[in-house]
Each structure stands twice: as structure tokens, then as C-alpha cells.
Design a protein around this motif. Structure first.
Motif, PDB file in Angstrom:
ATOM      1  N   SER A   1      66.880  20.544  53.656  1.00 32.38           N
ATOM      2  CA  SER A   1      65.974  19.655  53.188  1.00 32.38           C
ATOM      3  C   SER A   1      67.063  18.339  53.419  1.00 32.38           C
ATOM      4  O   SER A   1      67.997  18.271  52.723  1.00 32.38           O
ATOM      5  CB  SER A   1      65.857  19.837  51.848  1.00 32.38           C
ATOM      6  OG  SER A   1      65.039  18.695  51.186  1.00 32.38           O
ATOM      7  N   TYR A   2      66.437  17.330  54.047  1.00 33.44           N
ATOM      8  CA  TYR A   2      66.895  15.965  54.406  1.00 33.44           C
ATOM      9  C   TYR A   2      66.446  14.969  53.278  1.00 33.44           C
ATOM     10  O   TYR A   2      66.782  13.691  53.311  1.00 33.44           O
ATOM     11  CB  TYR A   2      66.985  15.412  55.623  1.00 33.44           C
ATOM     12  CG  TYR A   2      67.531  16.407  56.606  1.00 33.44           C
ATOM     13  CD1 TYR A   2      68.895  16.362  56.671  1.00 33.44           C
ATOM     14  CD2 TYR A   2      66.708  17.371  57.282  1.00 33.44           C
ATOM     15  CE1 TYR A   2      69.495  17.314  57.698  1.00 33.44           C
ATOM     16  CE2 TYR A   2      67.384  18.150  58.546  1.00 33.44           C
ATOM     17  CZ  TYR A   2      68.719  18.199  58.387  1.00 33.44           C
ATOM     18  OH  TYR A   2      69.180  18.791  59.486  1.00 33.44           O
ATOM     19  N   TRP A   3      65.279  15.463  52.358  1.00 34.88           N
ATOM     20  CA  TRP A   3      64.669  14.505  51.756  1.00 34.88           C
ATOM     21  C   TRP A   3      65.561  13.408  50.715  1.00 34.88           C
ATOM     22  O   TRP A   3      65.362  12.325  50.478  1.00 34.88           O
ATOM     23  CB  TRP A   3      63.420  15.057  50.927  1.00 34.88           C
ATOM     24  CG  TRP A   3      62.298  15.087  51.823  1.00 34.88           C
ATOM     25  CD1 TRP A   3      62.081  16.088  52.478  1.00 34.88           C
ATOM     26  CD2 TRP A   3      61.504  13.932  52.579  1.00 34.88           C
ATOM     27  NE1 TRP A   3      60.563  15.905  53.440  1.00 34.88           N
ATOM     28  CE2 TRP A   3      60.516  14.457  53.344  1.00 34.88           C
ATOM     29  CE3 TRP A   3      61.352  12.664  52.185  1.00 34.88           C
ATOM     30  CZ2 TRP A   3      59.657  13.834  53.836  1.00 34.88           C
ATOM     31  CZ3 TRP A   3      60.420  11.836  52.916  1.00 34.88           C
ATOM     32  CH2 TRP A   3      59.648  12.485  53.866  1.00 34.88           C
ATOM     33  N   PRO A   4      66.505  14.176  50.074  1.00 37.13           N
ATOM     34  CA  PRO A   4      67.273  13.296  49.260  1.00 37.13           C
ATOM     35  C   PRO A   4      68.154  12.407  49.662  1.00 37.13           C
ATOM     36  O   PRO A   4      68.755  11.529  49.040  1.00 37.13           O
ATOM     37  CB  PRO A   4      68.308  14.675  48.421  1.00 37.13           C
ATOM     38  CG  PRO A   4      67.524  15.860  48.713  1.00 37.13           C
ATOM     39  CD  PRO A   4      66.709  15.837  50.124  1.00 37.13           C
ATOM     40  N   PHE A   5      68.493  12.702  51.203  1.00 40.07           N
ATOM     41  CA  PHE A   5      69.255  11.457  51.626  1.00 40.07           C
ATOM     42  C   PHE A   5      68.421  10.586  52.511  1.00 40.07           C
ATOM     43  O   PHE A   5      68.708   9.261  52.615  1.00 40.07           O
ATOM     44  CB  PHE A   5      70.015  12.258  52.921  1.00 40.07           C
ATOM     45  CG  PHE A   5      71.064  13.324  52.493  1.00 40.07           C
ATOM     46  CD1 PHE A   5      72.268  13.013  52.068  1.00 40.07           C
ATOM     47  CD2 PHE A   5      70.633  14.755  52.349  1.00 40.07           C
ATOM     48  CE1 PHE A   5      72.938  13.892  51.369  1.00 40.07           C
ATOM     49  CE2 PHE A   5      71.387  15.790  52.148  1.00 40.07           C
ATOM     50  CZ  PHE A   5      72.598  15.338  51.464  1.00 40.07           C
ATOM     51  N   VAL A   6      66.978  10.812  52.767  1.00 42.11           N
ATOM     52  CA  VAL A   6      66.300   9.875  53.503  1.00 42.11           C
ATOM     53  C   VAL A   6      65.466   8.797  52.603  1.00 42.11           C
ATOM     54  O   VAL A   6      65.348   7.930  52.674  1.00 42.11           O
ATOM     55  CB  VAL A   6      65.247  10.776  54.089  1.00 42.11           C
ATOM     56  CG1 VAL A   6      64.257   9.735  54.905  1.00 42.11           C
ATOM     57  CG2 VAL A   6      66.024  11.298  55.604  1.00 42.11           C
ATOM     58  N   LEU A   7      65.143   9.464  51.271  1.00 39.99           N
ATOM     59  CA  LEU A   7      64.283   8.755  50.287  1.00 39.99           C
ATOM     60  C   LEU A   7      64.887   7.799  49.839  1.00 39.99           C
ATOM     61  O   LEU A   7      64.164   6.777  49.614  1.00 39.99           O
ATOM     62  CB  LEU A   7      64.312   9.993  48.972  1.00 39.99           C
ATOM     63  CG  LEU A   7      63.292   9.529  47.979  1.00 39.99           C
ATOM     64  CD1 LEU A   7      61.628   9.301  48.855  1.00 39.99           C
ATOM     65  CD2 LEU A   7      63.175  10.438  46.898  1.00 39.99           C
ATOM     66  N   PRO A   8      66.281   7.534  49.495  1.00 41.09           N
ATOM     67  CA  PRO A   8      66.487   6.174  49.049  1.00 41.09           C
ATOM     68  C   PRO A   8      66.410   4.954  50.298  1.00 41.09           C
ATOM     69  O   PRO A   8      66.043   3.971  49.847  1.00 41.09           O
ATOM     70  CB  PRO A   8      68.135   6.338  48.806  1.00 41.09           C
ATOM     71  CG  PRO A   8      68.401   7.794  48.515  1.00 41.09           C
ATOM     72  CD  PRO A   8      67.345   8.445  49.457  1.00 41.09           C
ATOM     73  N   ALA A   9      66.683   5.354  51.320  1.00 35.01           N
ATOM     74  CA  ALA A   9      66.491   4.433  52.671  1.00 35.01           C
ATOM     75  C   ALA A   9      64.881   4.028  52.770  1.00 35.01           C
ATOM     76  O   ALA A   9      64.523   3.039  52.826  1.00 35.01           O
ATOM     77  CB  ALA A   9      66.889   4.914  53.798  1.00 35.01           C
ATOM     78  N   LEU A  10      64.132   5.146  52.554  1.00 34.04           N
ATOM     79  CA  LEU A  10      62.596   4.961  52.586  1.00 34.04           C
ATOM     80  C   LEU A  10      62.156   4.051  51.362  1.00 34.04           C
ATOM     81  O   LEU A  10      61.232   3.132  51.692  1.00 34.04           O
ATOM     82  CB  LEU A  10      61.882   6.215  52.327  1.00 34.04           C
ATOM     83  CG  LEU A  10      60.493   6.319  52.755  1.00 34.04           C
ATOM     84  CD1 LEU A  10      60.093   5.602  53.975  1.00 34.04           C
ATOM     85  CD2 LEU A  10      59.933   7.607  52.725  1.00 34.04           C
ATOM     86  N   VAL A  11      62.740   4.253  50.296  1.00 29.50           N
ATOM     87  CA  VAL A  11      62.211   3.240  49.038  1.00 29.50           C
ATOM     88  C   VAL A  11      62.551   1.905  49.464  1.00 29.50           C
ATOM     89  O   VAL A  11      61.902   1.011  49.177  1.00 29.50           O
ATOM     90  CB  VAL A  11      62.877   3.997  47.838  1.00 29.50           C
ATOM     91  CG1 VAL A  11      62.680   2.935  46.697  1.00 29.50           C
ATOM     92  CG2 VAL A  11      62.298   5.289  47.576  1.00 29.50           C
ATOM     93  N   VAL A  12      63.821   1.828  49.944  1.00 23.23           N
ATOM     94  CA  VAL A  12      64.231   0.231  50.306  1.00 23.23           C
ATOM     95  C   VAL A  12      63.476  -0.238  51.351  1.00 23.23           C
ATOM     96  O   VAL A  12      63.151  -1.297  51.326  1.00 23.23           O
ATOM     97  CB  VAL A  12      65.874   0.377  50.813  1.00 23.23           C
ATOM     98  CG1 VAL A  12      66.076  -1.062  51.304  1.00 23.23           C
ATOM     99  CG2 VAL A  12      66.590   0.987  49.518  1.00 23.23           C
ATOM    100  N   VAL A  13      63.249   0.434  52.324  1.00 21.74           N
ATOM    101  CA  VAL A  13      62.372   0.032  53.570  1.00 21.74           C
ATOM    102  C   VAL A  13      60.726  -0.416  53.024  1.00 21.74           C
ATOM    103  O   VAL A  13      60.393  -1.409  53.428  1.00 21.74           O
ATOM    104  CB  VAL A  13      62.235   1.002  54.767  1.00 21.74           C
ATOM    105  CG1 VAL A  13      61.067   0.598  55.590  1.00 21.74           C
ATOM    106  CG2 VAL A  13      63.514   1.104  55.209  1.00 21.74           C
ATOM    107  N   LEU A  14      60.265   0.363  52.036  1.00 18.03           N
ATOM    108  CA  LEU A  14      59.003   0.223  51.582  1.00 18.03           C
ATOM    109  C   LEU A  14      58.979  -1.051  50.600  1.00 18.03           C
ATOM    110  O   LEU A  14      58.055  -1.968  50.820  1.00 18.03           O
ATOM    111  CB  LEU A  14      58.370   1.403  50.822  1.00 18.03           C
ATOM    112  CG  LEU A  14      58.124   2.496  51.525  1.00 18.03           C
ATOM    113  CD1 LEU A  14      57.739   3.822  50.838  1.00 18.03           C
ATOM    114  CD2 LEU A  14      56.833   2.384  52.441  1.00 18.03           C
ATOM    115  N   ALA A  15      60.121  -1.202  49.861  1.00 18.72           N
ATOM    116  CA  ALA A  15      60.207  -2.291  49.003  1.00 18.72           C
ATOM    117  C   ALA A  15      60.535  -3.749  49.463  1.00 18.72           C
ATOM    118  O   ALA A  15      59.717  -4.572  49.129  1.00 18.72           O
ATOM    119  CB  ALA A  15      61.070  -2.006  47.798  1.00 18.72           C
ATOM    120  N   ILE A  16      61.499  -3.575  50.533  1.00 14.50           N
ATOM    121  CA  ILE A  16      61.809  -5.089  51.182  1.00 14.50           C
ATOM    122  C   ILE A  16      60.948  -5.139  52.506  1.00 14.50           C
ATOM    123  O   ILE A  16      60.514  -6.435  52.497  1.00 14.50           O
ATOM    124  CB  ILE A  16      63.229  -4.903  51.573  1.00 14.50           C
ATOM    125  CG1 ILE A  16      63.921  -4.543  50.200  1.00 14.50           C
ATOM    126  CG2 ILE A  16      63.540  -5.933  52.240  1.00 14.50           C
ATOM    127  CD1 ILE A  16      65.708  -4.360  50.724  1.00 14.50           C
TER     128      ILE A  16
END
Length: 309
Positions: free
Chosen positions: A23-38
Motif C-alpha cells: 500500500s503506497y497510499w500513506p506516502f502518496v496521500l500528502p503529496a496528493l493533498v498538496v497538489v489538490l490544494a495548491i
């Protein structure tokens, strides 16, 4: 213990046994949140605003594509597009010419070459606002040093950025002064990668300086010139800080590019809906321009000396 561990590993890797995907989601999720927010959310919100009539202090009203349909009939927008095209073309062509010439000069070996190279790239390291303030003083019709230099050679004084006919060439002069060193550095990398054998053959054949440059140097550094042109096009078409700090789009609207017109609509006239429509169209134009340049770069073959696009 080692035998048990190896046996467990063999059993885990044995064919036919299901493997549990990590499961890579714990590592991908922070970057995904930043991309979505910014990145993604601001653009989605900009598109939403472009579909509404929204002026500061007034309620929003859904108007659909009315803001986009308004653009072709806006003479000031058409004028800003023309200014952007002229400014971009000159801001790309002149640094390419002078940067290539400077790269050829600084590629030759002579005393103090390293010091002069460092001195030449200093304009590129200065901040745009500081550059704008210095050049604004230099452009002054009465007190500026440029008119003083013209008087030394018997030329009449110019109004520079204070006249509609000369404001864009004057701004291009600043852009050329600042970004010619960037082109020089890129072309210097290309010159350093050129083998010496073609030059030795040309010297044996008695080729002149211009012939060597035209038939050997220029074709071999063409990929580097193309990269420099791509960088300059994308940077010049969205230039804002230098123009705004020196002229703010003036005199009148003689130096108003798309970026400055967008700023005026959104933050001076507070028409956020129409300004958002301009921003969306401007973003699409930049993406299309970058895609065309990348396509041309990939489709161009750089295989032989003297080979063209």
C-alpha cells in the motif's frame, strides 16, 4: 532461525500463492493533498468564477460562457494580445542573437575569461523590481543616462518608455539585457559538447570564420538554441513584473500585455468573473504554445552536421 526465515521467504514467493500488493497510499496521500490544494482547486475555482458575473461587493450571477464570448469584441483585449505577440517575439529573438554571439566569444580562450563570464551573467541574478527601478531612472528623458550617451554621439534624445511608439522596444531592451546571459550559458554548454574534429577538418580545408560558424557551429548548437527559445518564449509571454514596475501598461495602454490587462480587470476594476475568463484563456494559450514547442522539439532530427529541422 535462518532456515526458518528462508523457508518462509520461499513459501511467500512460491508460484501460485497470492501476493499482497504493498500500500503506497500513506506516502502518496500528502503529496496528493498538496497538489489538490495548491494547483487543482485554484484552477477549478477560477473556471467556476469565469462562468459567473462577479464584481467585488455584488452577488455572483451565473452567466455561462458570456465572459468568454465577450473577449473577441473587446478591443483592449485584442490590443493586449498584439502587444504580447510583439513583446514576446522581440524578447526571444534578440537574446538568442546576442546570447549566441556572447557564447562564441566567451568560448574562446583568453585571459580573464572566467571573470568576464561571471560579470556577464550578473544581470540574470538581479531581482526584477531592482532592475525595473534602475532602468526607469536610465530611461528618464531629462536625467537619464541613456539620453546623455546619445548626446555624446550626436543623436537626439528619446522619450523611451514615455512614448507609445518606443515603449515596447524599450521594455524589450531591458528584457534582452537581463536574459541574454541565460541564452549564453545554454549555448556555452552546447559549444563545450562539440567535438574538435570538424573544426580541425575545416581548418585543413581553409574555411573562414563565418563558414565555420555557419556550417559547423550553428547546426551543432541548434538543439541548445531551441531549448533556449522554448524557455524564453514561455517566460516572455507571461512577463509581468518588469513591465508593471516600469510602465504599469502605459503610456495609456501602449505596453499593456495580456497579463497586465488581466491584472487591471481583476484587481483594479474588480471584475473577477471577466478576469477569470481571461486567465483561463491565457492559461490555455500558454499550454498550447508549450505543447507545440515540445512537439517541434521531438520531431526535429539533430543527426548530421549541417542537418536542419
Amino acid at each position: 532461525m535462518q532456515q526458518a526465515t528462508s523457508a518462509a521467504a520461499e513459501a511467500h514467493l512460491a508460484p501460485g500463492l497470492p501476493l499482497r500488493a504493498p500500500s503506497y497510499w500513506p506516502f502518496v496521500l500528502p503529496a496528493l493533498v498538496v497538489v489538490l490544494a495548491i494547483i487543482i482547486f485554484p484552477w477549478l475555482f477560477t473556471i467556476w468564477m469565469s462562468l459567473h458575473e462577479w464584481k467585488v461587493g455584488s452577488p455572483t450571477t451565473f452567466v455561462g460562457l458570456a465572459n468568454y464570448l465577450r473577449l473577441p469584441s473587446d478591443p483592449r483585449f485584442a490590443e493586449a494580445v498584439a502587444h504580447t505577440v510583439i513583446y514576446t517575439a522581440l524578447s526571444v529573438l534578440l537574446p538568442l542573437i546576442f546570447g549566441t554571439f556572447a557564447a562564441v566569444v566567451f568560448h574562446a580562450k583568453f585571459p580573464g575569461r572566467g571573470f568576464l563570464r561571471g560579470l556577464f551573467i550578473m544581470p540574470m541574478m538581479a531581482t526584477p523590481v531592482a532592475i525595473a527601478l534602475v532602468w526607469t531612472m536610465m530611461f528618464h528623458p531629462q536625467l537619464g543616462v541613456l539620453n546623455y550617451l546619445l548626446s555624446l554621439v550626436g543623436l537626439p534624445a528619446q522619450l523611451w518608455v514615455f512614448h507609445p511608439a518606443t515603449v515596447i522596444p524599450s521594455l524589450v531592451l531591458v528584457e534582452t539585457w537581463q536574459w541574454t546571459p541565460l541564452v549564453m550559458l545554454i549555448v556555452l554548454g552546447g559549444l563545450a559538447a562539440i567535438p574538435t574534429e570538424p573544426y580541425e577538418s575545416a581548418q585543413i580545408d581553409g574555411a573562414g570564420i563565418w563558414q565555420v560558424f555557419r556550417y559547423i557551429t550553428l547546426p551543432l548548437i541548434m538543439p541548445f538554441l531551441f531549448i533556449a527559445a522554448m524557455i524564453r518564449v514561455i517566460d516572455a509571454v507571461k512577463s509581468f513584473d518588469i513591465i508593471f514596475a516600469i510602465t504599469q501598461g502605459g503610456p495609456g495602454s501602449a505596453s499593456e500585455t495580456i497579463n497586465l490587462y488581466l491584472y487591471s480587470v481583476a484587481f483594479i476594476y474588480y471584475d473577477l468573473g471577466y478576469g477569470s475568463a481571461i486567465a483561463v484563456i491565457f492559461f490555455i494559450l500558454i499550454v498550447m504554445l508549450a505543447a507545440v514547442l515540445l512537439y517541434l522539439r521531438q520531431r526535429t532530427a539533430w543527426t548530421e552536421i549541417g542537418g536542419g529541422a
